[in-house]
Design a protein around this motif. Structure first.
Motif, short mmCIF file in Angstrom:
data_model
loop_
_atom_site.label_atom_id
_atom_site.label_comp_id
_atom_site.label_asym_id
_atom_site.label_seq_id
_atom_site.Cartn_x
_atom_site.Cartn_y
_atom_site.Cartn_z
N PHE A 28 0.30 -1.07 -0.02
CA PHE A 28 -0.09 0.39 -0.03
C PHE A 28 0.92 1.40 -0.27
CE2 PHE A 28 -3.50 -2.69 1.18
CZ PHE A 28 -4.42 -2.85 0.99
N SER A 29 2.01 1.48 -0.12
CA SER A 29 2.57 2.03 -1.05
C SER A 29 2.10 3.14 -1.32
CB SER A 29 4.26 1.96 -0.21
OG SER A 29 5.09 0.69 -1.50
N HIS A 30 2.22 2.18 -3.17
CA HIS A 30 1.13 2.43 -3.59
C HIS A 30 -0.45 2.65 -3.77
CE1 HIS A 30 5.03 1.10 -6.33
NE2 HIS A 30 5.34 1.93 -5.31
N SER A 31 -1.03 3.60 -3.84
CA SER A 31 -1.92 3.14 -3.45
C SER A 31 -2.38 2.98 -5.20
CB SER A 31 -2.97 4.79 -3.15
OG SER A 31 -4.30 4.59 -3.35
N PRO A 32 -4.03 1.67 -4.66
CA PRO A 32 -4.74 1.37 -5.52
C PRO A 32 -5.25 2.37 -6.32
CG PRO A 32 -5.10 0.09 -4.22
CD PRO A 32 -3.84 0.89 -3.02
N SER A 33 -5.68 3.41 -5.85
CA SER A 33 -6.94 4.32 -6.62
C SER A 33 -6.20 5.42 -7.45
CB SER A 33 -7.98 5.20 -5.05
OG SER A 33 -6.43 6.22 -4.18
N ASP A 34 -4.56 5.13 -7.29
CA ASP A 34 -3.94 6.26 -8.28
C ASP A 34 -3.55 5.61 -9.38
OD1 ASP A 34 -3.42 8.21 -6.86
OD2 ASP A 34 -1.54 7.29 -5.67
N LEU A 35 -4.53 4.13 -10.04
CA LEU A 35 -3.87 3.13 -11.47
C LEU A 35 -5.01 3.58 -12.20
CD1 LEU A 35 -4.33 -0.56 -9.25
CD2 LEU A 35 -2.19 0.64 -11.05
N PRO A 36 -6.39 3.76 -11.99
CA PRO A 36 -6.63 4.86 -13.22
C PRO A 36 -6.20 5.67 -13.98
CG PRO A 36 -8.39 3.83 -11.60
CD PRO A 36 -6.55 3.91 -10.95
N ARG A 37 -5.32 6.24 -12.72
CA ARG A 37 -4.26 7.62 -13.57
C ARG A 37 -4.03 7.35 -14.56
NH1 ARG A 37 -2.52 11.75 -10.97
NH2 ARG A 37 -2.53 9.96 -8.84
N LEU A 38 -2.64 6.41 -13.71
CA LEU A 38 -1.65 5.63 -14.48
C LEU A 38 -2.71 5.12 -16.42
CD1 LEU A 38 0.27 3.96 -11.58
CD2 LEU A 38 0.72 6.49 -13.28
N LEU A 39 -3.18 4.15 -15.75
CA LEU A 39 -3.88 4.16 -16.86
C LEU A 39 -4.40 5.45 -18.59
CD1 LEU A 39 -4.85 1.89 -18.48
CD2 LEU A 39 -7.47 1.77 -17.05
N SER A 40 -5.20 6.11 -17.03
CA SER A 40 -5.06 6.85 -18.51
C SER A 40 -5.34 8.11 -19.52
CB SER A 40 -6.48 8.02 -17.63
OG SER A 40 -6.71 9.00 -18.53
N ALA A 41 -3.29 7.95 -18.05
CA ALA A 41 -2.11 9.04 -18.90
C ALA A 41 -1.83 7.64 -20.18
CB ALA A 41 -1.00 8.99 -17.81
N CYS A 42 -2.25 6.53 -20.23
CA CYS A 42 -1.26 5.73 -21.50
C CYS A 42 -2.18 5.62 -22.37
CB CYS A 42 -0.87 4.61 -20.74
SG CYS A 42 0.71 4.24 -20.18
#
Length: 249
Positions: free
Chosen positions: A99-113
């Motif tokens: 949980f050092s990386h928040s799962p809630s940030d995954l959609p933002r990384l996906l959107s960038a690509c």
């Protein structure tokens, strides 16, 4: 319809975190699948994953078990190859289990690509100041200075080169010669980004907040850090003389 996104999570003794992180990732509306690459955790991490694979998460959660600790880099390479064997995965993520990386940030990384057209997106701790919570000052300085050192030696402009929260488009992993990636810890993260850059892929840094683990034990060591610092000099040398493959049109 099968998911087009797979999150690879390497583990070693993560029984305190693994069930919670799998449930958090698979509950996101974007429909991420997860591949756990476990290096023979004696605490039974893999058995927890197997149990979840036989619940409603069947087909969403997958497991590779390896014999003993073989290094973060080799775990990700094994995961990348597994994902590439399955044609429906177009976006492949790196993520920690703690949980050092928040799962809630995954959609933002996906959107960038997916939406913005970048080949790689990096969850960056340093693109908007220093966004790290509950890390000792010494570790913050070590990490920040490592990224500064990489930029100084290589001329590479990514600010958080050691970040382990990353989304790759499939074509990036198909182009990179994965068997030529040498490093295992910090150095692996740097080498993957630098090599992708030299191949001509575009990289977007997405600001995230990194939170130090609350449960379990960190796997960071001085040897991993030293590998990265010496490895950067080799990357600079390669940057001058190595032929890097180019993306297919």
């Amino acid at each position: 319809m099968p998911s087009d996104s797979i999150v690879i999570i390497p583990t070693y003794n993560e029984r305190e975190n693994i069930e919670r992180i799998l449930l958090a990732v698979t509950s996101l509306t974007e429909g991420f699948d997860v591949l756990v690459v476990d290096d023979g955790s004696p605490d039974g991490t893999a058995r927890i994953v197997e149990r979840l694979m036989n619940t409603s998460l069947k087909g969403r959660v997958h497991l590779i078990e390896r014999a003993g600790k073989q290094g973060l880099g080799t775990a990700y390479i094994a995961g990348f190859k597994w994902a590439l064997q399955r044609q429906h995965y177009q976006y492949v993520f790196e993520m920690d289990a703690d949980f050092s990386h928040s799962p809630s940030d995954l959609p933002r990384l996906l959107s960038a690509c997916r939406d913005d057209g970048y080949d790689i997106s990096v969850g960056s701790r340093y693109i908007e100041g220093v966004n790290v919570v509950n890390w000792p000052l010494g570790r913050i300085l070590m990490s920040y200075c490592a990224s500064w050192y990489v930029r100084l030696i290589t001329g590479f402009k990514v600010r958080d080169t050691t970040a382990g929260f990353v989304c790759y488009k499939r074509r990036v992993l198909e182009t990179l010669e994965l068997d030529k990636i040498r490093f295992k810890g910090y150095g692996f993260q740097i080498e993957m980004k630098f090599t992708a850059h030299k191949c001509g892929f575009t990289i977007k840094e997405v600001p995230v907040v990194f939170v130090n683990r609350k449960l379990g034990v960190s796997k960071m060591s001085g040897g991993i850090f030293t590998e990265a610092m010496l490895g950067v000099l080799r990357l600079r040398w390669d940057g001058w003389f190595r032929h890097y493959p180019k993306p297919k049109p």
